[in-house]
Design an enzyme around this catalytic site. Sequence first.
Site, short mmCIF file in Angstrom:
data_model
loop_
_atom_site.label_atom_id
_atom_site.label_comp_id
_atom_site.label_asym_id
_atom_site.label_seq_id
_atom_site.Cartn_x
_atom_site.Cartn_y
_atom_site.Cartn_z
N ASN A 208 7.57 -8.48 4.31
CA ASN A 208 6.77 -8.32 5.53
C ASN A 208 5.85 -9.53 5.69
O ASN A 208 5.81 -10.40 4.82
CB ASN A 208 6.00 -7.00 5.53
CG ASN A 208 5.00 -6.93 4.39
OD1 ASN A 208 4.03 -7.67 4.36
ND2 ASN A 208 5.26 -6.04 3.43
N ASP A 277 7.32 0.58 2.52
CA ASP A 277 7.50 2.04 2.51
C ASP A 277 8.91 2.41 2.08
O ASP A 277 9.18 3.53 1.68
CB ASP A 277 7.24 2.62 3.91
CG ASP A 277 5.77 2.52 4.28
OD1 ASP A 277 4.92 2.73 3.40
OD2 ASP A 277 5.47 2.22 5.46
N1 CTP Z 1 0.33 2.05 0.59
C1 CTP Z 1 0.54 2.43 -0.71
N2 CTP Z 1 1.81 2.66 -1.16
C2 CTP Z 1 2.87 2.55 -0.35
C3 CTP Z 1 2.67 2.19 1.00
C4 CTP Z 1 1.38 1.93 1.43
O1 CTP Z 1 -0.43 2.52 -1.46
N3 CTP Z 1 4.07 2.77 -0.82
C5 CTP Z 1 -1.05 1.81 1.05
C6 CTP Z 1 -1.29 0.47 1.67
O2 CTP Z 1 -1.71 -0.48 0.71
C7 CTP Z 1 -2.38 0.77 2.68
C8 CTP Z 1 -2.04 2.17 3.12
O3 CTP Z 1 -1.31 2.75 2.05
O4 CTP Z 1 -3.65 0.78 2.07
C9 CTP Z 1 -1.19 2.15 4.35
O5 CTP Z 1 -0.76 3.44 4.58
P1 CTP Z 1 0.71 3.81 5.09
O6 CTP Z 1 0.72 5.26 5.26
O7 CTP Z 1 1.76 3.21 4.26
O8 CTP Z 1 0.68 3.11 6.47
P2 CTP Z 1 1.73 2.26 7.23
O9 CTP Z 1 2.99 2.18 6.47
O10 CTP Z 1 1.06 0.99 7.57
O11 CTP Z 1 1.88 3.07 8.54
P3 CTP Z 1 2.75 4.37 8.97
O12 CTP Z 1 1.97 5.54 8.45
O13 CTP Z 1 2.71 4.29 10.41
O14 CTP Z 1 4.09 4.24 8.36
#
Ligand code: CTP
Length: 410
Positions: A208, A277
């Site tokens: 990313n 993710d």
């Molecule tokens: N994060 C994490 N572990 C993951 C993914 C994200 O700890 N596997 C953390 C990121 O570092 C950030 C936060 O979670 O602090 C972001 O949250 P997330 O729910 O992953 O948000 P996004 O992926 O940005 O958005 P969405 O919920 O829309 O998918």
Amino acid sequence: MALIALGVTGGIGAYKAVEIARGLQKNGHDVVAIMTRSATQFVGPLTFEAITRREVITDQWKPGANADIEHIAIASNIDLLLVAPATANTIGKFANGLADDFLSSLYTATRAPVMIAPAMNSNMFDHPAIARNLETLIARGVHVVDPGSGYLACGWIGKGRLAEPEDVVNSVEQLLKSKPSSSLAGRSILITAGPTFEDIDPVRFVGNRSSGRMGYALAAEALRRGAAVTLVTGPTHLNAPHGATVVKIRSAAEMHAAVMDRTDGQDAIIMSAAVADYSPAEPAKKKMKKGDGPVTITLNRTKDILGDLGKLPSRKQGVPVLVGFAAETNDVTAYAKSKLKEKAADLIVANDVSRSDAGFDVDTNAVTLVTASSAEDIPLQAKSAVAARILDRIEQFLIAVPAKNAKVKA
Ligand code: CTP
């Protein structure tokens, strides 16, 4: 009142340094001007002497100049070394530890804060060599007053013009006011930064656009406030701030393991990394060969690091303080509020990544700090300044966490 060494190097903006010296004096500071040999081609030392009412240092080798090893004496007495204009050459010398004249020797000898105001042709400013040298200096804690954009002396239009004297003087005042504090002394903070790369095969990956700048700025500011900092970082081009314990990882799974192994003793954990993710279910061992048709890659959900941190038993006592980031393009605060609950975090830093001047791969950011009871808008500013506001909020949470609780077992 501070004693400020004003380094003037050989750029057309050297004449503006006269105004800077005057501005600093007006504010009650004592200024000692140091001119490089090429600076004297642009402005005469007498001008600075008349304004500062001090002898101007132009030559390391002048008889008598080393009687009391002048650059060492000045190095230990000054409160700030300001270089304006800072040419590409001087920036390169500072970044690489070359000390072939008074100013560059002073830079390596002093432990006072250093601020530089670069000025050069816009192509030079954009050159990877200069960018790298500036990154090195920033990582080392050197403060940079960004050049302005507009008509340059060489006839070009672009970024590179020495910042206006008033802006340089204001930046000095801000810096002198915000002397390193010890507000986080005795605290341990773990910060994640950058992207993660999820391998598809030995040469391809899903990544990313995160540059890591926000996390690195947080690490630099936490160190400045006296914290012990562990920086768990995905692949970036940045130099880690001096003093941080750096753990380099590549994938979301590696970041999960690196963070969960180091929760013990942390007072706060800031998840500023853009963690993937999803990750390819079965990365190919050999490079995948293309065929004629489309290809399908199955992606599995990665483990949610912040979510798992929220479930640590020590969280019942509020330790460690947990900070997450949310990158959103719409309904920023509302999504951040639900993320706060979902992940049992104390603070969500919500980024509107639809703006071109905030979020990924730029030096500035505008965020909203969302807690269970508040949503505070932090207007667009340098990521270093945003980092300071985030750490201010973390310090408020830490009031409820006595420093000895840093040793609570997770
Ligand atoms: N994060 C994490 N572990 C993951 C993914 C994200 O700890 N596997 C953390 C990121 O570092 C950030 C936060 O979670 O602090 C972001 O949250 P997330 O729910 O992953 O948000 P996004 O992926 O940005 O958005 P969405 O919920 O829309 O998918």
